[in-house]
Design an enzyme around this catalytic site. Structure first.
Site, PDB file in Angstrom:
ATOM      1  N   SER A 146     -55.625   9.769 -28.796  1.00  0.00           N
ATOM      2  CA  SER A 146     -56.379  10.867 -29.424  1.00  0.00           C
ATOM      3  C   SER A 146     -57.671  11.070 -28.649  1.00  0.00           C
ATOM      4  O   SER A 146     -58.158  10.134 -27.988  1.00  0.00           O
ATOM      5  CB  SER A 146     -56.728  10.512 -30.879  1.00  0.00           C
ATOM      6  OG  SER A 146     -57.754  11.375 -31.378  1.00  0.00           O
ATOM      7  N   TYR A 159     -59.504   4.086 -37.016  1.00  0.00           N
ATOM      8  CA  TYR A 159     -58.548   4.938 -36.301  1.00  0.00           C
ATOM      9  C   TYR A 159     -58.992   5.113 -34.853  1.00  0.00           C
ATOM     10  O   TYR A 159     -58.213   4.917 -33.917  1.00  0.00           O
ATOM     11  CB  TYR A 159     -58.479   6.302 -36.985  1.00  0.00           C
ATOM     12  CG  TYR A 159     -57.657   7.339 -36.275  1.00  0.00           C
ATOM     13  CD1 TYR A 159     -58.215   8.198 -35.325  1.00  0.00           C
ATOM     14  CD2 TYR A 159     -56.302   7.484 -36.577  1.00  0.00           C
ATOM     15  CE1 TYR A 159     -57.449   9.167 -34.683  1.00  0.00           C
ATOM     16  CE2 TYR A 159     -55.536   8.458 -35.946  1.00  0.00           C
ATOM     17  CZ  TYR A 159     -56.127   9.289 -35.008  1.00  0.00           C
ATOM     18  OH  TYR A 159     -55.359  10.247 -34.380  1.00  0.00           O
TER      19      TYR A 159
HETATM   20  N1  LIG Z   1     -52.135  16.057 -35.491  1.00  0.00           N
HETATM   21  C1  LIG Z   1     -53.209  15.880 -34.739  1.00  0.00           C
HETATM   22  O1  LIG Z   1     -54.095  16.754 -34.691  1.00  0.00           O
HETATM   23  C2  LIG Z   1     -53.402  14.626 -33.936  1.00  0.00           C
HETATM   24  C3  LIG Z   1     -52.503  13.571 -34.013  1.00  0.00           C
HETATM   25  N2  LIG Z   1     -52.703  12.480 -33.211  1.00  0.00           N
HETATM   26  C4  LIG Z   1     -51.767  11.363 -33.224  1.00  0.00           C
HETATM   27  O2  LIG Z   1     -50.446  11.872 -33.066  1.00  0.00           O
HETATM   28  C5  LIG Z   1     -49.527  11.005 -33.729  1.00  0.00           C
HETATM   29  C6  LIG Z   1     -48.676  11.837 -34.673  1.00  0.00           C
HETATM   30  O3  LIG Z   1     -49.554  12.476 -35.559  1.00  0.00           O
HETATM   31  P1  LIG Z   1     -49.048  13.624 -36.538  1.00  0.00           P
HETATM   32  O4  LIG Z   1     -47.720  14.134 -36.112  1.00  0.00           O
HETATM   33  O5  LIG Z   1     -50.174  14.582 -36.693  1.00  0.00           O
HETATM   34  O6  LIG Z   1     -48.909  12.797 -37.899  1.00  0.00           O
HETATM   35  P2  LIG Z   1     -47.906  12.994 -39.128  1.00  0.00           P
HETATM   36  O7  LIG Z   1     -48.514  12.229 -40.251  1.00  0.00           O
HETATM   37  O8  LIG Z   1     -47.596  14.431 -39.286  1.00  0.00           O
HETATM   38  O9  LIG Z   1     -46.583  12.248 -38.633  1.00  0.00           O
HETATM   39  C7  LIG Z   1     -46.659  10.871 -38.395  1.00  0.00           C
HETATM   40  C8  LIG Z   1     -45.250  10.345 -38.293  1.00  0.00           C
HETATM   41  O10 LIG Z   1     -45.337   8.928 -38.148  1.00  0.00           O
HETATM   42  C9  LIG Z   1     -44.515   8.336 -39.148  1.00  0.00           C
HETATM   43  N3  LIG Z   1     -45.048   7.043 -39.583  1.00  0.00           N
HETATM   44  C10 LIG Z   1     -46.277   6.777 -40.089  1.00  0.00           C
HETATM   45  N4  LIG Z   1     -46.369   5.479 -40.417  1.00  0.00           N
HETATM   46  C11 LIG Z   1     -45.161   4.916 -40.131  1.00  0.00           C
HETATM   47  C12 LIG Z   1     -44.614   3.614 -40.258  1.00  0.00           C
HETATM   48  N5  LIG Z   1     -45.337   2.601 -40.762  1.00  0.00           N
HETATM   49  N6  LIG Z   1     -43.340   3.398 -39.862  1.00  0.00           N
HETATM   50  C13 LIG Z   1     -42.606   4.418 -39.353  1.00  0.00           C
HETATM   51  N7  LIG Z   1     -43.053   5.680 -39.192  1.00  0.00           N
HETATM   52  C14 LIG Z   1     -44.323   5.904 -39.589  1.00  0.00           C
HETATM   53  C15 LIG Z   1     -44.520   9.325 -40.303  1.00  0.00           C
HETATM   54  O11 LIG Z   1     -43.387   9.105 -41.125  1.00  0.00           O
HETATM   55  C16 LIG Z   1     -44.436  10.638 -39.556  1.00  0.00           C
HETATM   56  O12 LIG Z   1     -43.109  10.935 -39.191  1.00  0.00           O
HETATM   57  C17 LIG Z   1     -50.368   9.956 -34.450  1.00  0.00           C
HETATM   58  O13 LIG Z   1     -50.414   8.779 -33.676  1.00  0.00           O
HETATM   59  C18 LIG Z   1     -51.753  10.589 -34.511  1.00  0.00           C
HETATM   60  O14 LIG Z   1     -52.780   9.629 -34.543  1.00  0.00           O
HETATM   61  C19 LIG Z   1     -53.769  12.385 -32.335  1.00  0.00           C
HETATM   62  C20 LIG Z   1     -54.677  13.405 -32.262  1.00  0.00           C
HETATM   63  C21 LIG Z   1     -54.568  14.592 -33.058  1.00  0.00           C
HETATM   64  C1  LIG Z   2     -58.137  14.396 -33.774  1.00  0.00           C
HETATM   65  C2  LIG Z   2     -57.911  13.086 -34.494  1.00  0.00           C
HETATM   66  O1  LIG Z   2     -57.021  12.250 -33.806  1.00  0.00           O
HETATM   67  C3  LIG Z   2     -57.306  13.317 -35.836  1.00  0.00           C
HETATM   68  O2  LIG Z   2     -58.031  14.215 -36.648  1.00  0.00           O
HETATM   69  C4  LIG Z   2     -57.918  13.779 -37.964  1.00  0.00           C
HETATM   70  O3  LIG Z   2     -58.502  14.218 -38.908  1.00  0.00           O
HETATM   71  C5  LIG Z   2     -57.068  12.598 -38.048  1.00  0.00           C
HETATM   72  O4  LIG Z   2     -57.449  11.715 -39.066  1.00  0.00           O
HETATM   73  C6  LIG Z   2     -57.304  12.058 -36.688  1.00  0.00           C
HETATM   74  O5  LIG Z   2     -58.584  11.474 -36.638  1.00  0.00           O
END
Ligand SMILES: NC(=O)C1=CN([C@@H]2O[C@H](COP(=O)(O)OP(=O)(O)OC[C@H]3O[C@@H](n4cnc5c(N)ncnc54)[C@H](O)[C@@H]3O)[C@@H](O)[C@H]2O)C=CC1
Ligand SMILES: C[C@H](O)[C@@H]1OC(=O)[C@H](O)[C@@H]1O
Length: 256
Positions: A146, A159
């Protein structure tokens, strides 16, 4: 000829957290690029929906419902791959979560949950993948960090610490495993609309704060994250390792 291939044809990619959000987009995008996919998440229903879409494209989709915080579940997942002779060329450590507490309020349970989901899981998935990729003499590992691993965000110190650690883990594994033909890189997204962030992005004041720090003046579209990920996973990125590519609309270079 100088244009390398961006195709993932003939490759099998494992994506954690593939049931929704960024992981779901990466799984579908990697399949569009020609890869077969191994989908890991906790929710069987979500996994089956993504698998159906991938299979409609004529690509194979293997689904594993698992909790990435449980090392035993990671090991048995890899054992199943071995038993079923499913190859592994690409690993995307995407699963992640956040509990947005202020530092003075962080509880031990919050610390453990965020660390285990975002960082510990990525290491153990990488360790198991590294064993197999070393044997094959080929591998691509992509850690979803991130911008919060590079600059301070108001969304929580724990985080941010996991995301910074992922960037350093990327460098160390790239150093150790380069001789085995394994490239290890990271991607550092700024905001993309997913279930993790949709409530925040629905808040007009918060969104304006985000845009005020984003030179491109908008949040990202998921396909704008898939492109860089396919690049790093494909032959086109074959001389990149140990790097973190910030896909952030310019946010990390915004000074004043
Ligand atoms: N959406 C955003 O703006 C940003 C996201 N990220 C990173 O991108 C990655 C994905 O984020 P998003 O798609 O936004 O999140 P999300 O919450 O929409 O999806 C996360 C996925 O990970 C799975 N997951 C969570 N904990 C789990 C566990 N213990 N075991 C198995 N699966 C698990 C969830 O079931 C879900 O499918 C994360 O690592 C997040 O930190 C980084 C920067 C920005
Ligand atoms: C941009 C970050 O990875 C993202 O923004 C949020 O609010 C999530 O909690 C993560 O910090």
């Amino acid at each position: 000829m100088y244009l390398p291939s961006f195709s993932l044809a003939g490759k099998t990619a494992m994506i954690t957290g593939a049931g929704r959000g960024i992981g779901r987009a990466l799984a579908i995008g990697f399949a569009e690029a020609g890869a077969d996919v191994i989908l890991v998440s906790r929710t069987r229903k979500d996994l089956d929906e993504v698998a159906g879409l991938v299979q409609e494209m004529g690509r194979k989709a293997y689904t594993y419902a698992a909790d990435v915080t449980q090392k035993q579940e990671i090991q048995s997942l890899y054992h199943s791959l071995d038993t079923d002779h499913i190859p592994l060329h690409i690993l995307v450590n995407n699963a992640g979560m956040n509990i947005r507490s202020k530092a003075l309020d962080v509880t031990e349970e919050e610390w453990e949950t965020i660390i285990n989901t975002n960082l510990r899981s990525a290491f153990y998935f990488s360790q198991e993948a590294g064993k197999r990729m070393k044997e094959a003499g080929y591998g691509r590992i992509l850690n979803i960090s991130s911008v919060g691993g590079h600059v301070a965000l108001r969304t929580g110190v724990v985080y941010a610490s996991t995301k910074a650690a992922l960037i350093q883990m990327t460098k160390n594994l790239a150093l150790e495993w380069g001789k085995y033909g394994i490239n290890v890189n990271a991607i550092g997204p700024w905001y993309f609309k997913t279930p993790l962030t949709e409530k925040l992005l629905a808040d007009e004041a918060y969104l304006n704060d985000i845009l005020s720090r984003t030179p491109l003046n908008r949040v990202g579209e998921l396909q704008e994250l898939v492109g860089p990920a396919v690049f790093l996973a494909s032959d086109a990125g074959s001389y990149c390792t140990g790097q973190t590519l910030f896909v952030d609309g310019g946010m990390t270079v915004y000074g004043f």
